[in-house]
Design a protein around this motif. Structure first.
Motif, PDB file in Angstrom:
ATOM      1  N   TYR A  43      92.626  48.786 -35.689  1.00  0.00           N
ATOM      2  CA  TYR A  43      91.694  49.925 -35.788  1.00  0.00           C
ATOM      3  C   TYR A  43      90.444  49.375 -36.458  1.00  0.00           C
ATOM      4  CZ  TYR A  43      90.133  54.686 -37.144  1.00  0.00           C
ATOM      5  OH  TYR A  43      89.429  55.848 -37.321  1.00  0.00           O
ATOM      6  N   TYR A  44      89.334  49.287 -35.692  1.00  0.00           N
ATOM      7  CA  TYR A  44      88.151  48.530 -36.127  1.00  0.00           C
ATOM      8  C   TYR A  44      86.896  49.360 -35.959  1.00  0.00           C
ATOM      9  CZ  TYR A  44      84.495  44.872 -35.714  1.00  0.00           C
ATOM     10  OH  TYR A  44      83.352  44.114 -35.828  1.00  0.00           O
ATOM     11  N   GLY A  45      85.976  49.213 -36.890  1.00  0.00           N
ATOM     12  CA  GLY A  45      84.684  49.888 -36.801  1.00  0.00           C
ATOM     13  C   GLY A  45      84.015  49.898 -38.164  1.00  0.00           C
ATOM     14  N   LEU A  46      83.078  50.816 -38.322  1.00  0.00           N
ATOM     15  CA  LEU A  46      82.443  51.025 -39.622  1.00  0.00           C
ATOM     16  C   LEU A  46      83.224  52.106 -40.347  1.00  0.00           C
ATOM     17  CD1 LEU A  46      80.175  50.734 -41.717  1.00  0.00           C
ATOM     18  CD2 LEU A  46      78.845  52.373 -40.372  1.00  0.00           C
ATOM     19  N   GLU A  47      83.893  51.731 -41.419  1.00  0.00           N
ATOM     20  CA  GLU A  47      84.842  52.630 -42.060  1.00  0.00           C
ATOM     21  C   GLU A  47      84.178  53.541 -43.074  1.00  0.00           C
ATOM     22  OE1 GLU A  47      89.448  52.296 -43.510  1.00  0.00           O
ATOM     23  OE2 GLU A  47      88.066  50.720 -44.157  1.00  0.00           O
ATOM     24  N   ASN A  48      84.523  54.803 -42.976  1.00  0.00           N
ATOM     25  CA  ASN A  48      84.146  55.791 -43.974  1.00  0.00           C
ATOM     26  C   ASN A  48      85.111  55.704 -45.149  1.00  0.00           C
ATOM     27  OD1 ASN A  48      84.731  58.724 -45.069  1.00  0.00           O
ATOM     28  ND2 ASN A  48      82.639  58.770 -44.278  1.00  0.00           N
ATOM     29  N   ARG A  49      84.674  56.134 -46.308  1.00  0.00           N
ATOM     30  CA  ARG A  49      85.540  56.053 -47.483  1.00  0.00           C
ATOM     31  C   ARG A  49      86.773  56.938 -47.343  1.00  0.00           C
ATOM     32  NH1 ARG A  49      81.564  59.160 -51.832  1.00  0.00           N
ATOM     33  NH2 ARG A  49      81.398  61.151 -50.696  1.00  0.00           N
ATOM     34  N   ASP A  50      86.745  57.896 -46.385  1.00  0.00           N
ATOM     35  CA  ASP A  50      87.917  58.734 -46.135  1.00  0.00           C
ATOM     36  C   ASP A  50      88.890  58.072 -45.160  1.00  0.00           C
ATOM     37  OD1 ASP A  50      86.958  60.687 -47.819  1.00  0.00           O
ATOM     38  OD2 ASP A  50      85.921  61.777 -46.226  1.00  0.00           O
ATOM     39  N   ILE A  51      88.718  56.797 -44.926  1.00  0.00           N
ATOM     40  CA  ILE A  51      89.624  55.971 -44.110  1.00  0.00           C
ATOM     41  C   ILE A  51      89.617  56.393 -42.645  1.00  0.00           C
ATOM     42  CG2 ILE A  51      91.873  54.820 -44.113  1.00  0.00           C
ATOM     43  CD1 ILE A  51      92.430  55.864 -46.825  1.00  0.00           C
ATOM     44  N   PHE A  52      88.442  56.513 -42.079  1.00  0.00           N
ATOM     45  CA  PHE A  52      88.319  56.617 -40.628  1.00  0.00           C
ATOM     46  C   PHE A  52      87.068  55.852 -40.214  1.00  0.00           C
ATOM     47  CE2 PHE A  52      85.802  60.211 -42.117  1.00  0.00           C
ATOM     48  CZ  PHE A  52      84.674  60.170 -41.306  1.00  0.00           C
ATOM     49  N   MET A  53      87.021  55.429 -38.965  1.00  0.00           N
ATOM     50  CA  MET A  53      85.883  54.694 -38.447  1.00  0.00           C
ATOM     51  C   MET A  53      84.876  55.678 -37.846  1.00  0.00           C
ATOM     52  SD  MET A  53      86.931  51.729 -39.262  1.00  0.00           S
ATOM     53  CE  MET A  53      88.500  50.926 -39.664  1.00  0.00           C
ATOM     54  N   SER A 100      92.831  60.328 -38.921  1.00  0.00           N
ATOM     55  CA  SER A 100      93.929  61.096 -39.516  1.00  0.00           C
ATOM     56  C   SER A 100      95.202  60.950 -38.687  1.00  0.00           C
ATOM     57  CB  SER A 100      93.522  62.567 -39.617  1.00  0.00           C
ATOM     58  OG  SER A 100      94.581  63.362 -40.107  1.00  0.00           O
ATOM     59  N   TRP A 101      95.064  60.995 -37.358  1.00  0.00           N
ATOM     60  CA  TRP A 101      96.234  60.855 -36.493  1.00  0.00           C
ATOM     61  C   TRP A 101      96.892  59.486 -36.701  1.00  0.00           C
ATOM     62  CZ3 TRP A 101      98.572  57.850 -32.920  1.00  0.00           C
ATOM     63  CH2 TRP A 101      99.591  58.423 -32.163  1.00  0.00           C
ATOM     64  N   LEU A 102      96.084  58.443 -36.738  1.00  0.00           N
ATOM     65  CA  LEU A 102      96.626  57.099 -36.944  1.00  0.00           C
ATOM     66  C   LEU A 102      97.300  56.982 -38.309  1.00  0.00           C
ATOM     67  CD1 LEU A 102      93.618  55.066 -35.487  1.00  0.00           C
ATOM     68  CD2 LEU A 102      95.873  55.318 -34.439  1.00  0.00           C
ATOM     69  N   LEU A 103      96.687  57.591 -39.306  1.00  0.00           N
ATOM     70  CA  LEU A 103      97.264  57.560 -40.651  1.00  0.00           C
ATOM     71  C   LEU A 103      98.628  58.239 -40.677  1.00  0.00           C
ATOM     72  CD1 LEU A 103      96.811  56.928 -43.707  1.00  0.00           C
ATOM     73  CD2 LEU A 103      95.787  59.204 -43.894  1.00  0.00           C
ATOM     74  N   ASN A 104      98.758  59.332 -39.944  1.00  0.00           N
ATOM     75  CA  ASN A 104      99.994  60.115 -39.974  1.00  0.00           C
ATOM     76  C   ASN A 104     101.097  59.537 -39.091  1.00  0.00           C
ATOM     77  OD1 ASN A 104      98.900  61.996 -41.756  1.00  0.00           O
ATOM     78  ND2 ASN A 104      98.068  63.256 -40.097  1.00  0.00           N
ATOM     79  N   HIS A 105     100.720  58.791 -38.057  1.00  0.00           N
ATOM     80  CA  HIS A 105     101.715  58.391 -37.060  1.00  0.00           C
ATOM     81  C   HIS A 105     102.006  56.890 -37.019  1.00  0.00           C
ATOM     82  CE1 HIS A 105     102.121  62.341 -35.055  1.00  0.00           C
ATOM     83  NE2 HIS A 105     100.839  62.498 -35.382  1.00  0.00           N
ATOM     84  N   VAL A 106     101.028  56.054 -37.321  1.00  0.00           N
ATOM     85  CA  VAL A 106     101.262  54.610 -37.189  1.00  0.00           C
ATOM     86  C   VAL A 106     100.746  53.828 -38.397  1.00  0.00           C
ATOM     87  CG1 VAL A 106     101.250  54.644 -34.672  1.00  0.00           C
ATOM     88  CG2 VAL A 106      99.092  54.331 -35.894  1.00  0.00           C
TER      89      VAL A 106
END
Length: 360
Positions: A244-254, A289-295
């Motif tokens: 999971y790659y990109g510019l990351e927000n501090r809330d852990i999403f790209m 959020s989906w990635l955090l919850n599932h994988v």
């Protein structure tokens, strides 16, 4: 006695003419090669429909030398992008090196060393809406040129649309002509939206029709310039799975200008069922959020917070870097066509810039 035969004959001729017209119209619309969906839901509350099943494989895109880089009059939108909007777009600030270090530089890998890793295969879905004909024409031209100049790597792209809320026959005809000409429109079978499930159905569509031919799948927007070669080079050393790659927000999403998943993660999404509570909200945040919850246990998050940024000319809190460089991957928030000229002058042969912008 008055004869009625001439009148009856005239009526029969008129009926025959009308019948032939509708038969011909039906033949044209049924044989046209479009991406439009053929089913819809009668439930007014269910605005998210099933994903498109009209394409079985993503074809290889090849440039057509006869196609002009100028925007065709067939694809002019009713609300064209403003030419100036009272803003004079000067050149993008540009230097030979960023003021920050890229992810790989922090790991001790200079940019020129990225060529030492094996090439990658990438699919990019460019989110757009139906009536943005002009910006698609510009991006299409730039991206075909970029594809021609790739060294070793493979990058394909498509424009991703939802069903327009006001899908008039005129708009449908324009989109049909555009897709028959270029073959790069994908209309998902859900009502156009940014933050109400389009993300889920995009990833699901890619999983169905990519045939595992790509290492990475990307979502970006039609106000972002993506440098194909720089993107591919920066992905070369990275894992081919669980990424999971990109510019990351501090809330852990790209951030949405470049959301990159390894293809196995895309298939993880595709095998899940649609859950409105998981996909209704800011699309980039909901994916994270989906990635955090599932994988999350296997997910490899890598943030590139130096080479992905918003247009430095944008003077607001969303600007993240003061200038661009030869190694930049994404320049985001290029909202109007005149603002693209400086980007093209920096990264694309100038002959294309002069030809295209002579129209504006």
């Amino acid at each position: 006695m008055v004869s009625y035969y001439p009148s009856i004959l005239i009526i029969l001729i008129c009926l025959l003419t009308v019948t032939l017209f509708y038969l011909e119209f039906d033949n044209i619309t049924s044989t046209a090669q479009t991406v439009f969906t053929s089913s819809s839901s009668s439930n007014e509350n269910n605005t998210i429909l099933t994903y498109s099943t009209t394409l079985k494989k993503i074809p290889i895109q090849t440039p057509n030398p006869t196609q002009s880089s100028k925007p065709s009059s067939k694809f002019k939108s009713k609300n064209p992008i403003p030419k100036e909007n009272n803003i004079k777009y000067g050149p993008i600030p540009f230097r030979g090196k960023m003021e920050c270090k890229s992810y790989h530089e922090k790991k001790g890998i200079p940019f020129k060393k990225l060529w030492n890793w094996p090439p990658v295969q990438i699919f990019i879905g460019i989110w757009t809406v139906a009536d943005k004909f002009e910006i698609r024409n510009l991006i299409r031209t730039l991206n075909i040129i970029q594809k021609m100049n790739l060294v070793g790597d493979k990058v394909d792209f498509k424009f991703i649309l939802g069903i327009p809320p006001e899908f008039t026959p005129e708009l449908e005809s324009q989109l049909s002509i555009e897709n028959n000409t270029y073959g790069d429109l994908i209309m998902l079978n859900n009502i156009e939206n940014m933050n109400h499930g389009k993300s889920y159905y995009y990833w699901k569509w890619v999983a169905e029709y990519s045939d595992m031919q790509y290492d990475y799948v990307i979502k970006t927007d039609d106000d972002a310039f993506v440098h194909f070669q720089n993107l591919a080079l920066n992905l070369r050393p990275l894992p081919r799975k669980n990424l999971y790659y990109g510019l990351e927000n501090r809330d852990i999403f790209m951030y949405g200008e470049l959301e990159t998943l390894s293809v196995d993660q895309v298939h993880m999404i595709a095998t899940s069922s649609f859950n409105q509570t998981e996909w209704y909200g800011h699309e980039d945040r909901m994916l994270g959020s989906w990635l955090l919850n599932h994988v999350n246990s296997t997910l490899i998050r890598i943030s590139e917070n130096c080479l992905i940024f918003n247009d430095p000319r944008t003077k607001n809190r969303f600007s993240r870097r003061p200038w661009a460089s030869p190694n930049s991957i994404v320049i985001h928030r290029i909202k109007e066509i005149p603002a693209w000229k400086s980007v093209i002058d920096l990264y694309i042969p100038k002959i294309i810039s002069s030809k295209f912008f002579s129209e504006f």
